[in-house]
Design a protein around this motif. Structure first.
Motif, mmCIF file in Angstrom:
data_model
loop_
_atom_site.group_PDB
_atom_site.id
_atom_site.type_symbol
_atom_site.label_atom_id
_atom_site.label_comp_id
_atom_site.label_asym_id
_atom_site.label_seq_id
_atom_site.Cartn_x
_atom_site.Cartn_y
_atom_site.Cartn_z
ATOM 1 N N THR A 80 8.364 12.473 -4.216
ATOM 2 C CA THR A 80 9.413 11.765 -4.954
ATOM 3 C C THR A 80 8.978 11.425 -6.371
ATOM 4 O OG1 THR A 80 10.306 10.799 -2.916
ATOM 5 C CG2 THR A 80 10.861 9.689 -4.983
ATOM 6 N N VAL A 81 7.773 10.881 -6.493
ATOM 7 C CA VAL A 81 7.272 10.467 -7.808
ATOM 8 C C VAL A 81 7.093 11.673 -8.730
ATOM 9 C CG1 VAL A 81 5.299 9.452 -9.023
ATOM 10 C CG2 VAL A 81 6.201 8.347 -6.966
ATOM 11 N N LEU A 82 6.500 12.735 -8.216
ATOM 12 C CA LEU A 82 6.275 13.917 -9.047
ATOM 13 C C LEU A 82 7.589 14.538 -9.516
ATOM 14 C CD1 LEU A 82 3.340 15.581 -7.082
ATOM 15 C CD2 LEU A 82 3.195 14.451 -9.309
ATOM 16 N N ALA A 83 8.591 14.563 -8.643
ATOM 17 C CA ALA A 83 9.894 15.104 -9.027
ATOM 18 C C ALA A 83 10.517 14.271 -10.148
ATOM 19 C CB ALA A 83 10.815 15.147 -7.817
ATOM 20 N N VAL A 94 1.271 7.587 8.127
ATOM 21 C CA VAL A 94 0.542 7.580 6.862
ATOM 22 C C VAL A 94 0.688 8.921 6.149
ATOM 23 C CG1 VAL A 94 -1.738 8.309 7.734
ATOM 24 C CG2 VAL A 94 -1.585 6.852 5.720
ATOM 25 N N LEU A 95 0.692 10.015 6.901
ATOM 26 C CA LEU A 95 0.910 11.325 6.293
ATOM 27 C C LEU A 95 2.319 11.433 5.729
ATOM 28 C CD1 LEU A 95 -0.056 14.201 5.682
ATOM 29 C CD2 LEU A 95 0.702 14.849 7.984
ATOM 30 N N ASP A 96 3.291 10.939 6.487
ATOM 31 C CA ASP A 96 4.678 10.971 6.026
ATOM 32 C C ASP A 96 4.845 10.152 4.758
ATOM 33 O OD1 ASP A 96 7.590 11.577 6.551
ATOM 34 O OD2 ASP A 96 7.668 9.390 6.586
ATOM 35 N N PHE A 97 4.191 8.976 4.700
ATOM 36 C CA PHE A 97 4.324 8.128 3.513
ATOM 37 C C PHE A 97 3.794 8.827 2.275
ATOM 38 C CE2 PHE A 97 2.500 5.309 0.380
ATOM 39 C CZ PHE A 97 3.567 4.486 0.080
ATOM 40 N N ASN A 146 0.028 2.494 -1.455
ATOM 41 C CA ASN A 146 -0.680 2.606 -0.184
ATOM 42 C C ASN A 146 0.329 2.514 0.951
ATOM 43 O OD1 ASN A 146 -2.846 3.048 1.456
ATOM 44 N ND2 ASN A 146 -3.819 1.064 1.109
ATOM 45 N N SER A 147 0.005 3.180 2.045
ATOM 46 C CA SER A 147 0.920 3.235 3.172
ATOM 47 C C SER A 147 0.947 1.912 3.926
ATOM 48 C CB SER A 147 0.485 4.356 4.125
ATOM 49 O OG SER A 147 1.251 4.335 5.303
ATOM 50 N N PRO A 148 2.119 1.477 4.385
ATOM 51 C CA PRO A 148 2.188 0.257 5.195
ATOM 52 C C PRO A 148 1.624 0.455 6.595
ATOM 53 C CG PRO A 148 4.352 1.272 5.009
ATOM 54 C CD PRO A 148 3.451 2.024 4.077
ATOM 55 N N SER A 149 1.459 1.715 7.019
ATOM 56 C CA SER A 149 0.887 2.013 8.335
ATOM 57 C C SER A 149 -0.247 3.005 8.166
ATOM 58 C CB SER A 149 1.951 2.618 9.260
ATOM 59 O OG SER A 149 1.353 3.113 10.450
ATOM 60 N N PHE A 150 -1.342 2.814 8.938
ATOM 61 C CA PHE A 150 -2.478 3.733 8.886
ATOM 62 C C PHE A 150 -2.476 4.689 10.077
ATOM 63 C CE2 PHE A 150 -5.599 1.123 6.053
ATOM 64 C CZ PHE A 150 -4.650 1.132 5.029
ATOM 65 N N GLU A 151 -1.424 4.653 10.891
ATOM 66 C CA GLU A 151 -1.332 5.598 12.001
ATOM 67 C C GLU A 151 -1.132 7.004 11.458
ATOM 68 O OE1 GLU A 151 1.612 4.450 14.825
ATOM 69 O OE2 GLU A 151 0.839 2.406 15.045
ATOM 70 N N ASP A 152 -1.670 7.991 12.168
ATOM 71 C CA ASP A 152 -1.752 9.354 11.638
ATOM 72 C C ASP A 152 -0.422 9.888 11.119
ATOM 73 O OD1 ASP A 152 -4.359 9.156 12.408
ATOM 74 O OD2 ASP A 152 -4.344 10.863 13.788
ATOM 75 N N GLY A 201 -6.828 10.262 10.117
ATOM 76 C CA GLY A 201 -5.484 10.566 9.660
ATOM 77 C C GLY A 201 -5.235 10.078 8.246
ATOM 78 N N TYR A 202 -5.804 8.926 7.885
ATOM 79 C CA TYR A 202 -5.613 8.390 6.538
ATOM 80 C C TYR A 202 -6.192 9.340 5.495
ATOM 81 C CZ TYR A 202 -5.412 5.121 2.653
ATOM 82 O OH TYR A 202 -5.119 4.521 1.446
ATOM 83 N N LEU A 203 -7.398 9.849 5.751
ATOM 84 C CA LEU A 203 -8.012 10.757 4.787
ATOM 85 C C LEU A 203 -7.270 12.084 4.723
ATOM 86 C CD1 LEU A 203 -11.844 10.111 5.276
ATOM 87 C CD2 LEU A 203 -10.303 9.196 3.527
ATOM 88 N N ARG A 204 -6.761 12.563 5.847
ATOM 89 C CA ARG A 204 -5.955 13.783 5.819
ATOM 90 C C ARG A 204 -4.700 13.573 4.968
ATOM 91 N NH1 ARG A 204 -7.413 14.123 11.369
ATOM 92 N NH2 ARG A 204 -5.391 13.265 12.008
ATOM 93 N N ALA A 205 -4.139 12.376 5.042
ATOM 94 C CA ALA A 205 -2.960 12.069 4.237
ATOM 95 C C ALA A 205 -3.302 12.037 2.748
ATOM 96 C CB ALA A 205 -2.357 10.732 4.668
ATOM 97 N N LYS A 206 -4.488 11.522 2.418
ATOM 98 C CA LYS A 206 -4.907 11.517 1.016
ATOM 99 C C LYS A 206 -5.181 12.934 0.523
ATOM 100 C CE LYS A 206 -5.283 8.288 -1.156
ATOM 101 N NZ LYS A 206 -4.257 7.571 -1.956
ATOM 102 N N VAL A 207 -5.682 13.806 1.401
ATOM 103 C CA VAL A 207 -5.852 15.211 1.041
ATOM 104 C C VAL A 207 -4.497 15.815 0.690
ATOM 105 C CG1 VAL A 207 -6.414 17.503 1.929
ATOM 106 C CG2 VAL A 207 -7.959 15.597 2.373
ATOM 107 N N ALA A 208 -3.498 15.547 1.514
ATOM 108 C CA ALA A 208 -2.154 16.062 1.259
ATOM 109 C C ALA A 208 -1.620 15.550 -0.075
ATOM 110 C CB ALA A 208 -1.216 15.662 2.397
ATOM 111 N N GLN A 209 -1.865 14.278 -0.360
ATOM 112 C CA GLN A 209 -1.422 13.710 -1.623
ATOM 113 C C GLN A 209 -2.091 14.421 -2.801
ATOM 114 O OE1 GLN A 209 -2.846 9.766 -2.540
ATOM 115 N NE2 GLN A 209 -1.068 9.306 -3.823
#
Length: 245
Positions: A78-81, A68-71, A59-65, A106-114
């Motif tokens: 990194t993990v997938l590679a 959190v997307l960057d995390f 989980n991201s240490p920050s929930f700012e848009d 922003g948190y949910l958009r980041a989870k979509v990206a993940q």
């Protein structure tokens, strides 16, 4: 079976490590506190060496848009590679119910990206989308408090016990990859107001709990996005039993 739990020292991760070890699997908790940083890549390759399964509950240490997307994008990439290099045969990711509906948060958009990174990789996968945890209800109340009033959005809410999330992850991690998402929710569907009111009452918290059509959930409108839209697994723990315990 050698299973690496990325984020393995947090609320869900530590319990998952314990559960899987109880099933006599070789389990490696990977987190910054164990020398594994999925953002910088430090320690990741060594931790994943020889693993058959990786479970990502980071989980991201920050929930700012932006952060959190960057995390989630950097960590997941990194993990997938590292999994490709290690020959991992099953990637299990913990996500959130509602990410498949247009998210403003922003948190949910980041989870979509993940999720998109996981599904686009060639590694067999399973994604578990869970509703909010019972254990998170106090934080929800705090975020929605002004002076002595908690003002919450209207709409349905179906939180789940963290223990039931752990049980579902353990089952999925030790099974064959499904190549799809699975939703998990608690057995009780009510309004957010009802759940929060009962939690605060159990703690003898004097705050007033109210609803408003204009109230937001961590800055976003949600409607009924926090409950499964279709078929879902249902956790075993009823809210009242969790509250008593």
């Amino acid at each position: 079976m050698r299973i690496v739990v990325v984020g393995g020292t947090g609320l869900i991760g530590s319990a998952l490590v314990e559960a899987l070890r109880g099933w006599e699997h070789e389990v490696v908790p990977a987190s910054p506190s164990t020398g594994v940083d999925t953002v910088t890549g430090a320690g990741v390759a060594d931790a994943l060496g020889g693993a058959q399964v990786v479970v990502d509950v980071t989980n991201s240490p920050s929930f700012e848009d932006g952060p959190v997307l960057d995390f989630f994008t950097r960590s997941t990439t990194t993990v997938l590679a590292a999994e490709r290099e290690a020959g991992v045969g099953h990637h299990v990711a913990l996500s959130v119910v509602g990410t498949d509906r247009p998210p403003e948060a922003g948190y949910l958009r980041a989870k979509v990206a993940q999720e998109e990174l996981v599904t686009a990789s060639e590694i067999p996968f399973t994604i578990l989308r869970a509703t909010q945890f019972f254990e998170f209800l106090g934080t929800i109340a705090d975020a929605a408090t002004q002076e002595d009033t908690v003002t919450l959005p209207e709409g349905s809410f179906q939180p789940v016990a963290a223990a039931d999330v752990v049980a579902a992850l353990a089952e999925l991690a030790t099974g064959a990859p499904l190549g799809r998402t699975v939703d998990l929710a608690g057995p009780d569907r009510r309004t957010m107001e009802e759940f929060v009111r009962e939690v605060l009452a159990s703690r003898e918290d004097p705050r007033t709990v109210a609803t408003s059509p204009d109230a937001r959930y961590f800055g976003t409108t949600i409607g009924d996005a926090l409950v499964p839209a279709g078929e879902a697994r249902i956790g075993a723990t009823r809210f009242e039993d969790w509250l008593k315990a």
